[in-house]
Scaffold this active site. Sequence first.
Site, PDB file in Angstrom:
ATOM      1  N   LYS A 198       0.840  -1.212   0.000  1.00 57.14           N
ATOM      2  CA  LYS A 198       0.000   0.000   0.000  1.00 57.14           C
ATOM      3  C   LYS A 198       0.871   1.257   0.000  1.00 57.14           C
ATOM      4  CE  LYS A 198      -3.717  -2.617   0.755  1.00 57.14           C
ATOM      5  NZ  LYS A 198      -5.011  -2.763   0.108  1.00 57.14           N
TER       6      LYS A 198
HETATM    7  C1  LIG Z   1      -5.827  -3.862   0.783  1.00 57.44           C
HETATM    8  C2  LIG Z   1      -7.298  -3.811   0.729  1.00 57.44           C
HETATM    9  C3  LIG Z   1      -8.092  -4.092   1.855  1.00 57.44           C
HETATM   10  C4  LIG Z   1      -7.544  -4.495   3.208  1.00 57.44           C
HETATM   11  O1  LIG Z   1      -6.614  -5.476   3.191  1.00 57.44           O
HETATM   12  P1  LIG Z   1      -5.821  -6.051   4.469  1.00 57.44           P
HETATM   13  O2  LIG Z   1      -4.915  -7.040   3.832  1.00 57.44           O
HETATM   14  O3  LIG Z   1      -6.830  -6.681   5.366  1.00 57.44           O
HETATM   15  O4  LIG Z   1      -5.124  -4.940   5.153  1.00 57.44           O
HETATM   16  C5  LIG Z   1      -9.465  -3.927   1.744  1.00 57.44           C
HETATM   17  N1  LIG Z   1     -10.038  -3.536   0.596  1.00 57.44           N
HETATM   18  C6  LIG Z   1      -9.313  -3.272  -0.515  1.00 57.44           C
HETATM   19  C7  LIG Z   1     -10.017  -2.805  -1.739  1.00 57.44           C
HETATM   20  C8  LIG Z   1      -7.924  -3.421  -0.496  1.00 57.44           C
HETATM   21  O5  LIG Z   1      -7.211  -3.181  -1.604  1.00 57.44           O
END
Ligand SMILES: *Cc1c(COP(=O)(O)O)cnc(C)c1O
Length: 387
Positions: A198
């Site tokens: 991210k």
């Molecule tokens: C990354 C992401 C999440 C959350 O992911 P985690 O791995 O639980 O931190 C939720 N929704 C979207 C659209 C994502 O890209």
Amino acid sequence: MPKLPIPMSSPDLTDTERQAVANVLETPILSMGQYVKDFEQAFCDRTGAKHAIAVNSGTAALHLCVRAAGIGDGDLVITTPFSFVASSNVMLFENATPVFVDIDPRTGNIDPELVKDAVGNIGRYLPRKGANRDAKIKAILPVDVFGQPADMDPIKEIARENDLVVIEDSCEALGAEYKGQPAGMLGDFGVFAFYPNKQITTGEGGLIITDHEENADYMRALRNQGRAPGDTWLTHTHLGYNYRLDEMSAALGVVQMSRLDELLDKREQVAGWYEARLSEIQDVEIQFIEKFTTRMSWFVYVVRFDATIDRDALAQKLIARGVPVRPYFAPIHLQPYMVSKFGYQPGDFPITEDLGNRGLALPFSGVMSEALVEQVSQTIAEALLEK
Ligand SMILES: *Cc1c(COP(=O)(O)O)cnc(C)c1O
């Protein structure tokens, strides 16, 4: 010339992050300390939100929003099948039903016209099986796909008229802006995530922003085993979870947040290199950006290939040549457990499926060099010529 393997994504870390984590380890407080509070404050400062609640994943953050919104047994939540599975799974955790509507083919974001139609004609949007036909619509859960905000004004209007909660999944869009407003601030709750690919990372982590004080208190209790303010360690007012973010992660996050604009600018520069190079290549479509996206926060770099191109064969060629690529997204409604629970079939959400079939995420991060972008682009151009 030997080539180094290209990573799919890389976190952007400096000695400041390393030092911050090391500093935590000099203290006895590894959880429930000041760093989590500082990390939360950084989000309030950045977005203007009144409350921020840090947790240990984006999925946990979305789940707490579902709980706080009172979404429960049989309730319906209108959302998109073009997303990462977590945005729909959190409804299933509470035995609620995600009701899918298709997307805008240009951006990949939920289509507000279809949201409106679904609210008025919910029967036509329910899955073939597994949903309670008299259930009530409780919420709308749009996702800011690939770092671009969904078209939130019409969605908020529909929500206001129908008394629905809006949970904005901004897990891919930290720092993005919609008509000058920060992503995550456009609904009742906004959610971010900090997995290492991210825009900022805490290793694992997530966070909710909201202006609702009562909900914020409730979510803080739920992340801490249901302990409400005033509860002792072994008193649990609510059924809660251990969704706490630890201090090492939070300390890392505090430094990453202080660098957010730098990190976003670097990612934008890399996206710009890709755009310049890939827009010269036939059969490659680059990301469309809406006028209302006053700031794009590049999360992934996804291109689409012309329908005449065999995307999967192309992906295999690229991988064989050392360019990691990934189909992105795989439609949620066609995941095996979704098919068996709700009876979805190919063709149910044609735009989602089309983008799912034609898109590939390319290697992307803020630390990627122009030379690597050139190498990836050149490999794509060559592989396409061989078709
Ligand atoms: C990354 C992401 C999440 C959350 O992911 P985690 O791995 O639980 O931190 C939720 N929704 C979207 C659209 C994502 O890209």
